[in-house]
Design an enzyme around this catalytic site. Structure first.
Site, PDB file in Angstrom:
ATOM      1  N   HIS A 192      -7.797   9.528  -1.498  1.00 23.85           N
ATOM      2  CA  HIS A 192      -7.140   9.431  -0.189  1.00 23.85           C
ATOM      3  C   HIS A 192      -8.005   9.967   0.951  1.00 23.85           C
ATOM      4  O   HIS A 192      -7.971   9.427   2.067  1.00 23.85           O
ATOM      5  CB  HIS A 192      -5.801  10.172  -0.243  1.00 23.85           C
ATOM      6  CG  HIS A 192      -4.782   9.682   0.731  1.00 23.85           C
ATOM      7  ND1 HIS A 192      -3.437   9.708   0.493  1.00 23.85           N
ATOM      8  CD2 HIS A 192      -4.911   9.131   1.968  1.00 23.85           C
ATOM      9  CE1 HIS A 192      -2.786   9.197   1.532  1.00 23.85           C
ATOM     10  NE2 HIS A 192      -3.660   8.854   2.440  1.00 23.85           N
TER      11      HIS A 192
ATOM     12  N   TYR B 114       2.726   9.913  -0.092  1.00 25.97           N
ATOM     13  CA  TYR B 114       3.859   9.356   0.663  1.00 25.97           C
ATOM     14  C   TYR B 114       5.196   9.683  -0.002  1.00 25.97           C
ATOM     15  O   TYR B 114       6.257   9.502   0.621  1.00 25.97           O
ATOM     16  CB  TYR B 114       3.752   7.828   0.828  1.00 25.97           C
ATOM     17  CG  TYR B 114       2.506   7.336   1.524  1.00 25.97           C
ATOM     18  CD1 TYR B 114       1.647   8.211   2.187  1.00 25.97           C
ATOM     19  CD2 TYR B 114       2.177   5.991   1.519  1.00 25.97           C
ATOM     20  CE1 TYR B 114       0.494   7.755   2.804  1.00 25.97           C
ATOM     21  CE2 TYR B 114       1.019   5.522   2.142  1.00 25.97           C
ATOM     22  CZ  TYR B 114       0.183   6.414   2.774  1.00 25.97           C
ATOM     23  OH  TYR B 114      -0.961   5.956   3.381  1.00 25.97           O
TER      24      TYR B 114
ATOM     25  N   LYS C  29      -2.925   5.906  -3.871  1.00 22.64           N
ATOM     26  CA  LYS C  29      -4.050   6.793  -3.552  1.00 22.64           C
ATOM     27  C   LYS C  29      -3.887   8.122  -4.262  1.00 22.64           C
ATOM     28  O   LYS C  29      -2.769   8.674  -4.307  1.00 22.64           O
ATOM     29  CB  LYS C  29      -4.129   7.043  -2.033  1.00 22.64           C
ATOM     30  CG  LYS C  29      -4.094   5.770  -1.237  1.00 22.64           C
ATOM     31  CD  LYS C  29      -4.247   5.975   0.264  1.00 22.64           C
ATOM     32  CE  LYS C  29      -3.863   4.714   1.003  1.00 22.64           C
ATOM     33  NZ  LYS C  29      -2.424   4.543   1.205  1.00 22.64           N
TER      34      LYS C  29
ATOM     35  N   ASP D  59       0.835  -1.207   0.000  1.00 26.16           N
ATOM     36  CA  ASP D  59       0.000   0.000   0.000  1.00 26.16           C
ATOM     37  C   ASP D  59       0.866   1.252   0.000  1.00 26.16           C
ATOM     38  O   ASP D  59       1.681   1.447   0.902  1.00 26.16           O
ATOM     39  CB  ASP D  59      -0.882   0.002   1.258  1.00 26.16           C
ATOM     40  CG  ASP D  59      -1.777   1.229   1.339  1.00 26.16           C
ATOM     41  OD1 ASP D  59      -2.818   1.228   0.653  1.00 26.16           O
ATOM     42  OD2 ASP D  59      -1.428   2.176   2.056  1.00 26.16           O
TER      43      ASP D  59
END
Ligand SMILES: NC(=O)c1ccc[n+]([C@@H]2O[C@H](COP(=O)([O-])OP(=O)(O)OC[C@H]3O[C@@H](n4cnc5c(N)ncnc54)[C@H](OP(=O)(O)O)[C@@H]3O)[C@@H](O)[C@H]2O)c1
Length: 285
Positions: free
Chosen positions: A110, A52, A77, A47
């Site tokens: 997200h 990120y 996401k 994931d």
């Protein structure tokens, strides 16, 4: 058969491994190794997210893990701030480029609101536009399944008003100490599979004495108890670690939490995230 080989089936028939590896706060430069280590241990579900900043490294790890691409399940996401169709469509292609993959297994919106307005204004139209872009990419074969994250019932209702595809997944903050029972039931009724993020409460629950006592009773660690709890709730569990020892032990969850202990964990309230409360998802909103 270990948990690493077990899957759920999404409403569109796609298989998703029940245990995955979270990669938030793993640096881009370290993500490829973390993914390769996880795959070697047996993880098949990874994931990540645009936010990120490690899609490049995660993609490199997937491409160099030494097993066929179709044996891995890769999620990312769409950034929470993107609430219009054209930017969403461009960002989906951007994720495919950054990951260096031909397709993504699961892509989520997200958050229903941009992070700086989390649980604030009404972004129904923006979410519908982002969802339309995800639906198009899904139809085009770029994304095998599509979903949302941090969506409450009213946020899901906003998407469903206008959707051709019901979200396959809702990724939510779920851990012993924070169990959104009504929302889990709402998702189950609509065949939306829930993924539990921060199943170890972002690491904040490791010192909880009640959990430590229960873990002792089963002869397991607190992370193992926490991960097993989210699996027994019927969710995908996504613990994060870049430490191969932790990856290994987090997958050793072949024990059964009794019904009374599940009820105790379900009724437990432990939502103190310490310094991490500065992140919107732990802000209590
Ligand atoms: N959709 C969203 O809005 C959202 C929000 C948050 C998270 N997520 C996803 O969910 C994933 C997991 O959540 P999270 O990263 O917040 O927290 P988490 O998995 O609940 O906890 C991670 C923390 O626990 C530690 N840990 C893991 N296994 C351990 C073990 N066996 N023994 C001791 N410590 C252990 C990790 O340290 P070490 O690294 O040192 O092992 C890290 O400090 C994220 O990486 C991300 O993929 C999604």
């Amino acid at each position: 058969m270990t948990i690493l080989n077990e899957t759920y089936t999404l409403s569109n028939g796609v298989q998703i491994p029940r245990l995955g590896l979270g990669t938030w706060l793993i640096d881009d430069g370290k993500a490829a190794k973390a993914v390769r280590d996880a795959v070697e241990i047996g993880y098949r579900n990874i994931d990540t997210a645009q936010a990120y900043g490690n899609e490049r490294g995660v993609g490199e790890g997937v491409r160099t893990a030494g097993i066929p691409r179709d044996e891995l399940f890769v999620s990312t996401k769409l950034a929470a701030e993107i609430k219009d169709h054209d930017r969403a469509a461009a960002a989906i292609d951007g994720s495919l480029d950054d990951l260096g993959l031909d397709y993504i297994d699961l892509m989520l919106i997200h958050s229903p609101q941009p992070w700086d307005d989390f649980r604030g204004g009404d972004y129904t139209e923006g979410n519908q536009q982002a969802w339309a872009a995800l639906e198009e990419a899904h139809k085009a074969g770029k994304i095998r399944s599509i979903g949302v994250s941090n969506f409450l019932e009213e946020d899901l209702d906003g998407i469903l008003q206008d959707a051709a595809v019901t979200p396959h997944v809702n990724q939510l903050l779920v851990h012993a100490g924070n169990t959104p029972t009504d929302l889990l039931a709402y998702c189950e009724d609509r065949q939306i599979l829930v993924e539990a993020y921060s199943p170890i409460a972002h690491g904040e629950i490791l010192e909880n004495t009640q959990l430590a006592e229960m873990a002792d009773k089963y002869g397991v660690t607190v992370p193992q108890l926490c991960i097993r709890y989210t699996l027994q709730l019927g969710t995908v569990s996504l613990p994060k670690t870049a430490n191969p020892e932790h990856m290994r032990s987090n997958a050793e969850v072949d024990f059964e939490i009794s019904e009374p202990d599940m009820a105790t964990l379900q009724n437990l309230h432990a939502q103190n995230y310490g310094d991490s409360s500065a992140f919107p998802v732990y802000s209590g909103k």
